[in-house]
Motif scaffolding. Structure first.
Motif, short mmCIF file in Angstrom:
data_model
loop_
_atom_site.label_atom_id
_atom_site.label_comp_id
_atom_site.label_asym_id
_atom_site.label_seq_id
_atom_site.Cartn_x
_atom_site.Cartn_y
_atom_site.Cartn_z
N PRO A 437 0.84 -1.21 0.00
CA PRO A 437 0.00 0.00 0.00
C PRO A 437 0.88 1.26 0.00
CG PRO A 437 0.16 -0.87 2.21
CD PRO A 437 0.90 -1.84 1.33
N ASP A 438 0.22 2.39 -0.17
CA ASP A 438 0.90 3.68 -0.13
C ASP A 438 0.17 4.57 0.89
OD1 ASP A 438 2.21 6.05 -0.53
OD2 ASP A 438 1.45 6.38 -2.58
N PRO A 439 0.83 4.94 2.00
CA PRO A 439 2.22 4.65 2.38
C PRO A 439 2.32 3.35 3.18
CG PRO A 439 1.26 6.18 3.94
CD PRO A 439 0.18 5.90 2.92
N PHE A 440 3.55 2.87 3.31
CA PHE A 440 3.82 1.66 4.09
C PHE A 440 5.14 1.88 4.82
CE2 PHE A 440 5.22 -2.82 4.57
CZ PHE A 440 4.09 -3.33 5.19
N ILE A 441 5.09 1.89 6.16
CA ILE A 441 6.27 2.20 6.97
C ILE A 441 7.03 0.91 7.29
CG2 ILE A 441 7.12 3.40 9.01
CD1 ILE A 441 5.48 5.12 7.11
N LEU A 442 8.29 0.88 6.90
CA LEU A 442 9.07 -0.34 7.11
C LEU A 442 9.18 -0.70 8.58
CD1 LEU A 442 12.07 -0.25 4.58
CD2 LEU A 442 10.24 -1.95 4.76
N ASN A 443 9.42 0.30 9.44
CA ASN A 443 9.57 0.02 10.86
C ASN A 443 8.34 -0.66 11.44
OD1 ASN A 443 12.14 0.60 11.78
ND2 ASN A 443 11.75 2.80 11.96
N GLN A 444 7.16 -0.23 11.01
CA GLN A 444 5.93 -0.84 11.51
C GLN A 444 5.84 -2.32 11.12
OE1 GLN A 444 2.68 1.58 10.10
NE2 GLN A 444 3.28 3.37 11.33
N PHE A 445 6.27 -2.61 9.89
CA PHE A 445 6.26 -4.00 9.44
C PHE A 445 7.27 -4.84 10.22
CE2 PHE A 445 7.83 -7.41 6.66
CZ PHE A 445 6.64 -8.08 6.42
N ILE A 446 8.45 -4.28 10.48
CA ILE A 446 9.49 -5.00 11.21
C ILE A 446 9.04 -5.30 12.64
CG2 ILE A 446 11.84 -4.82 12.13
CD1 ILE A 446 12.52 -3.16 9.62
N LEU A 447 8.38 -4.31 13.28
CA LEU A 447 7.96 -4.49 14.67
C LEU A 447 6.73 -5.38 14.80
CD1 LEU A 447 8.45 -0.81 15.94
CD2 LEU A 447 9.91 -2.80 16.41
N ASN A 448 5.84 -5.36 13.80
CA ASN A 448 4.62 -6.16 13.88
C ASN A 448 4.27 -6.71 12.50
OD1 ASN A 448 2.20 -7.34 14.53
ND2 ASN A 448 1.26 -5.50 15.41
N PRO A 449 5.01 -7.71 12.02
CA PRO A 449 4.78 -8.20 10.66
C PRO A 449 3.41 -8.84 10.47
CG PRO A 449 6.32 -9.62 11.86
CD PRO A 449 6.13 -8.40 12.69
N MET A 450 2.87 -9.51 11.49
CA MET A 450 1.57 -10.17 11.35
C MET A 450 0.46 -9.17 11.09
SD MET A 450 2.17 -13.32 11.37
CE MET A 450 3.39 -14.52 11.90
N SER A 451 0.46 -8.11 11.89
CA SER A 451 -0.58 -7.10 11.72
C SER A 451 -0.41 -6.33 10.42
CB SER A 451 -0.56 -6.13 12.92
OG SER A 451 -1.48 -5.09 12.74
#
Length: 463
Positions: A437-451
């Motif tokens: 999606p746009d936007p997509f924050i890498l840190n958020q994915f790293i901290l909570n990949p499932m969500s």
């Protein structure tokens, strides 16, 4: 007229005396510096002769005996150029012997230092912060695993006793410091390594290895290599071998490329080299990867690059990994990226924290897996270890994949079910396209990949 001639002769004679005295002073200084910087306190030094040559100063047949019984010998030590600021130092026939050893633990046919800081550099000079070794060339180098050198290496490898040797035809170093290496190139590497405790022995060969512009050594995790390559590696034991035709790397994890080819492993025979308690697990890996043949060949490559478009960066990457007789994996990605405010592209590629704080603006990732027998062999191994039939094992695997649906979400569950289908022999390949999606924050994915994965869009193709 005669008086004038006598004056000229006297002046000429006086000049010759000054020149001779200066030359002798330099030769004497070489002897004093060798004693002070190579021998040091408590060591005795003998020199066969000191010679002044054209624009150089030479000490021949240098022998230094240290208090512990070790011996350093140099057939010829030559200082070229101005003694206070030499152009080069050349050591011919260098060897180091330890007490009680019949052969030198280190021998070097020729060693050349270019533009050294002194005619006889002290070892502490190279260890000092900010010190730079401009250039070093060495030929015909041999290390023998005897005495303290063997003990130190054995301690590194958790062994009690090692023997063998390592030979290098040529070694070239340029611009070496605690932070960077401008160049390190080696050719003609060969050797033998014998573990006297286990009885394992191996023969090593490496045609050549080259590293160029290795930077960031003083900042772990931020290293960058302009180019690195090795060719013709082999490690061969009595009934096993590890071979690698070539491998290379450029740049870092974010910009550059890396790859290898011609990798071959004797997994079946290598298993016998590990402790018995670990062999069953490795046997299972051998059965999964090779179907029990014990032979595995592999090759792989990846490359990444950044481009700037309308003030925004775009990261593209692609690569593959092939394990012959097991499976292959291909991937590609195309991601528009905004770096944190004020961060440059160079800073982001050298600092993982900056890259992880970047924002992705859409983009996609494609991963394609083609099976050559690995996943079905995993199913066979699972059934054997649980003492059930393969049909039962597959039924359990499908059930577990579906049970994880509420936790992982429907898209990841569908991915897992597709892999189980390949394990069951119902398909041979799976291609997954992930749209971000746009936007997509890498840190958020790293901290909570499932969500975060719930915001991704998966498209599957199962064949």
């Amino acid at each position: 007229m005669r008086t004038r001639c006598l004056v000229k002769l006297s002046v000429a004679g006086l000049s010759l005396c000054f020149v001779s005295a200066a030359a002798n002073a330099s030769v004497q200084q070489l002897e004093a510096d060798l004693q002070a910087r190579l021998a040091g306190d408590g060591a005795s030094m003998a020199i066969g002769q000191l010679v002044e040559e054209a624009n150089s100063y030479v000490a021949e047949d240098v022998a230094i005996a240290y208090a512990n019984g070790d011996l350093l010998s140099i057939a010829r030590y030559r200082v070229q150029g101005n003694y206070a600021a030499p152009n080069s130092i050349t050591l011919d026939g260098l060897s180091i012997s330890e007490v009680g050893m019949n052969t030198p633990v280190l021998s070097v046919g020729e060693l050349v230092l270019m533009e050294p800081e002194a005619a006889v550099p002290a070892l502490e000079t190279f260890k000092a912060e900010g010190s730079v070794l401009k250039a070093l060339n060495a030929r015909d180098i041999t290390f023998r695993l005897e005495g303290s050198m063997a003990e130190e290496l054995a301690a590194e490898l958790d062994s009690k006793a090692l023997a063998g040797y390592l030979s290098i035809d040529s070694l070239d170093l340029e611009a070496v410091s605690s932070a960077a290496v401008g160049l390190m190139a080696m050719q003609g590497i060969s050797g033998e390594l014998n573990d006297l405790e286990t009885g394992i022995s191996a023969t090593l060969a490496l045609a050549d290895m080259r590293l160029e512009a290795l930077e960031g050594l003083d900042h772990p995790g931020e290293e960058r290599l302009e180019h690195g390559e090795l060719n013709g590696f082999s490690l061969i034991g009595e009934e096993w071998s590890v071979l690698l035709e070539n491998a290379w790397v450029k740049g870092n994890s974010y910009i550059g490329e890396a790859g290898f080819s011609g990798a071959e492993f004797d997994l079946g025979e290598l298993i016998h080299l590990v402790p018995p308690a670990e062999r069953e697990e490795l046997q299972a890996i051998n059965r999964v990867l090779t179907g029990g043949t014990g032979r595995l060949s592999a090759e792989g490559q990846s490359q990444s690059q950044w481009r700037e478009e309308s003030g925004r960066h775009r990261l593209t990457s692609e690569g593959f990994l092939n394990l012959s007789g097991a499976g292959s994996l291909e991937f590609s990605m195309d991601l528009p990226v905004s770096l944190p405010k004020g961060a440059t592209l160079e800073q982001a590629t050298q600092n993982p924290a900056l890259f992880e704080a970047a924002t992705l603006h859409g983009g996609n990732v494609v991963v394609a897996y083609a099976d050559e027998g690995m996943l079905p062999r995993i199913a066979t191994e699972m059934a054997a270890q649980e003492g059930i039939s393969e049909e039962q094992a597959m039924s359990e695997a499908w059930a577990q994949a579906r049970q994880l649906g509420p936790l992982l979400g429907p898209q990841v569950t569908k991915l897992m079910v597709g892999l189980v289908d390949i394990m069951a022999g119902k398909a041979q390949s799976l291609t997954v396209n992930v749209a971000l999606p746009d936007p997509f924050i890498l840190n958020q994915f790293i901290l909570n990949p499932m969500s975060s994965s719930e915001r991704l869009t998966f498209t599957f193709e199962l064949k």
